[in-house]
Design a protein around this motif. Sequence first.
Motif, PDB file in Angstrom:
ATOM      1  N   TYR A 133     -92.671  77.706 -20.809  1.00 36.61           N
ATOM      2  CA  TYR A 133     -93.413  78.508 -19.833  1.00 36.61           C
ATOM      3  C   TYR A 133     -94.786  77.906 -19.578  1.00 36.61           C
ATOM      4  N   SER A 134     -95.494  77.551 -20.664  1.00 37.71           N
ATOM      5  CA  SER A 134     -96.848  77.017 -20.493  1.00 37.71           C
ATOM      6  C   SER A 134     -96.826  75.624 -19.867  1.00 37.71           C
ATOM      7  N   TYR A 135     -95.830  74.826 -20.198  1.00 37.96           N
ATOM      8  CA  TYR A 135     -95.741  73.486 -19.603  1.00 37.96           C
ATOM      9  C   TYR A 135     -95.569  73.594 -18.090  1.00 37.96           C
ATOM     10  N   ILE A 136     -94.692  74.484 -17.668  1.00 38.42           N
ATOM     11  CA  ILE A 136     -94.406  74.625 -16.237  1.00 38.42           C
ATOM     12  C   ILE A 136     -95.572  75.268 -15.477  1.00 38.42           C
ATOM     13  N   ASN A 137     -96.192  76.266 -16.067  1.00 33.80           N
ATOM     14  CA  ASN A 137     -97.133  77.097 -15.319  1.00 33.80           C
ATOM     15  C   ASN A 137     -98.611  76.793 -15.514  1.00 33.80           C
ATOM     16  N   ILE A 138     -98.975  76.083 -16.560  1.00 40.69           N
ATOM     17  CA  ILE A 138    -100.392  75.784 -16.772  1.00 40.69           C
ATOM     18  C   ILE A 138    -100.726  74.457 -16.106  1.00 40.69           C
ATOM     19  N   SER A 139    -101.729  74.505 -15.238  1.00 44.60           N
ATOM     20  CA  SER A 139    -102.073  73.300 -14.476  1.00 44.60           C
ATOM     21  C   SER A 139    -103.518  72.866 -14.668  1.00 44.60           C
ATOM     22  N   THR A 140    -104.207  73.452 -15.645  1.00 48.61           N
ATOM     23  CA  THR A 140    -105.577  73.031 -15.938  1.00 48.61           C
ATOM     24  C   THR A 140    -105.643  72.466 -17.352  1.00 48.61           C
ATOM     25  N   GLN A 141    -106.414  71.416 -17.503  1.00 49.92           N
ATOM     26  CA  GLN A 141    -106.496  70.698 -18.779  1.00 49.92           C
ATOM     27  C   GLN A 141    -106.876  71.613 -19.940  1.00 49.92           C
ATOM     28  N   LYS A 142    -107.856  72.461 -19.740  1.00 49.84           N
ATOM     29  CA  LYS A 142    -108.364  73.305 -20.829  1.00 49.84           C
ATOM     30  C   LYS A 142    -107.292  74.244 -21.373  1.00 49.84           C
ATOM     31  N   LYS A 143    -106.482  74.794 -20.503  1.00 52.26           N
ATOM     32  CA  LYS A 143    -105.463  75.756 -20.934  1.00 52.26           C
ATOM     33  C   LYS A 143    -104.224  75.101 -21.545  1.00 52.26           C
ATOM     34  N   THR A 144    -104.092  73.784 -21.419  1.00 46.59           N
ATOM     35  CA  THR A 144    -102.911  73.123 -21.984  1.00 46.59           C
ATOM     36  C   THR A 144    -102.871  73.195 -23.505  1.00 46.59           C
ATOM     37  N   ILE A 145    -103.948  73.652 -24.112  1.00 52.27           N
ATOM     38  CA  ILE A 145    -103.958  73.819 -25.566  1.00 52.27           C
ATOM     39  C   ILE A 145    -102.864  74.797 -26.004  1.00 52.27           C
TER      40      ILE A 145
ATOM     41  N   ARG B  50     -99.877  75.039 -24.721  1.00 56.91           N
ATOM     42  CA  ARG B  50     -98.658  74.228 -24.797  1.00 56.91           C
ATOM     43  C   ARG B  50     -98.665  73.354 -26.045  1.00 56.91           C
ATOM     44  N   THR B  51     -99.794  72.742 -26.332  1.00 54.97           N
ATOM     45  CA  THR B  51     -99.904  71.866 -27.498  1.00 54.97           C
ATOM     46  C   THR B  51     -99.656  72.636 -28.783  1.00 54.97           C
ATOM     47  N   ILE B  52    -100.236  73.809 -28.907  1.00 55.63           N
ATOM     48  CA  ILE B  52    -100.035  74.627 -30.113  1.00 55.63           C
ATOM     49  C   ILE B  52     -98.571  75.032 -30.239  1.00 55.63           C
ATOM     50  N   ALA B  53     -97.957  75.459 -29.137  1.00 47.58           N
ATOM     51  CA  ALA B  53     -96.538  75.848 -29.179  1.00 47.58           C
ATOM     52  C   ALA B  53     -95.657  74.653 -29.541  1.00 47.58           C
ATOM     53  N   TYR B  54     -95.990  73.490 -29.013  1.00 50.62           N
ATOM     54  CA  TYR B  54     -95.220  72.278 -29.298  1.00 50.62           C
ATOM     55  C   TYR B  54     -95.257  71.951 -30.790  1.00 50.62           C
ATOM     56  N   TRP B  55     -96.465  71.882 -31.350  1.00 51.00           N
ATOM     57  CA  TRP B  55     -96.581  71.501 -32.760  1.00 51.00           C
ATOM     58  C   TRP B  55     -96.061  72.590 -33.686  1.00 51.00           C
ATOM     59  N   ALA B  56     -96.219  73.841 -33.310  1.00 51.24           N
ATOM     60  CA  ALA B  56     -95.676  74.928 -34.137  1.00 51.24           C
ATOM     61  C   ALA B  56     -94.153  74.869 -34.147  1.00 51.24           C
ATOM     62  N   SER B  57     -93.542  74.578 -32.997  1.00 49.08           N
ATOM     63  CA  SER B  57     -92.072  74.470 -32.967  1.00 49.08           C
ATOM     64  C   SER B  57     -91.610  73.256 -33.769  1.00 49.08           C
TER      65      SER B  57
END
Length: 151
Positions: free
Chosen positions: A108-120, A122-129
């Motif tokens: 969801y965050s990968y598809i819908n977040i389009s600003t650099q600051k908010k991509t954190i 996605r990064t947290i979800a990625y590493w947690a998974s």
Amino acid sequence: MTTNYSYYIIPLVHIQTLATSIRFAARRLGFPNNVNPRDVIKEMEVSDKIKKHTLDKIKRRQAAHENCFENEAVFIGAVLAGNQVGLATTWMNTMSISYFLLRCIYIYSYINISTQKKTIVRTIAYWASNFCFLATFVKAGMQYNSSAKLL
């Protein structure tokens, strides 16, 4: 006895991967190329029919889809390894359900977040998974080595 749901999560993760595909979005946007579907993004780029923010979102969806495929086999390996050595059902359920839910947040965050600051997010979800399956491999290795008969 607690039911082990980790094996059931495997097809659910695969369906999640398939659902992330751009196929339906491309058709909805007027690009139903089933002959060569990997060219759809290129077709969208040259068509001038798609607004930039929509095209960017399609590209992020495609990237999330590819990442799902890249991680799927490792997740499956962790489920198999953990169950093979007899890790606790509670661990296997928690790991696999957490992985699935974290991947939902990631997608969801990968598809819908389009600003650099908010991509954190996605990064947290990625590493947690990733932690879910990495921890399972470590636990499986420790379990195996503690019960293995050495020469």
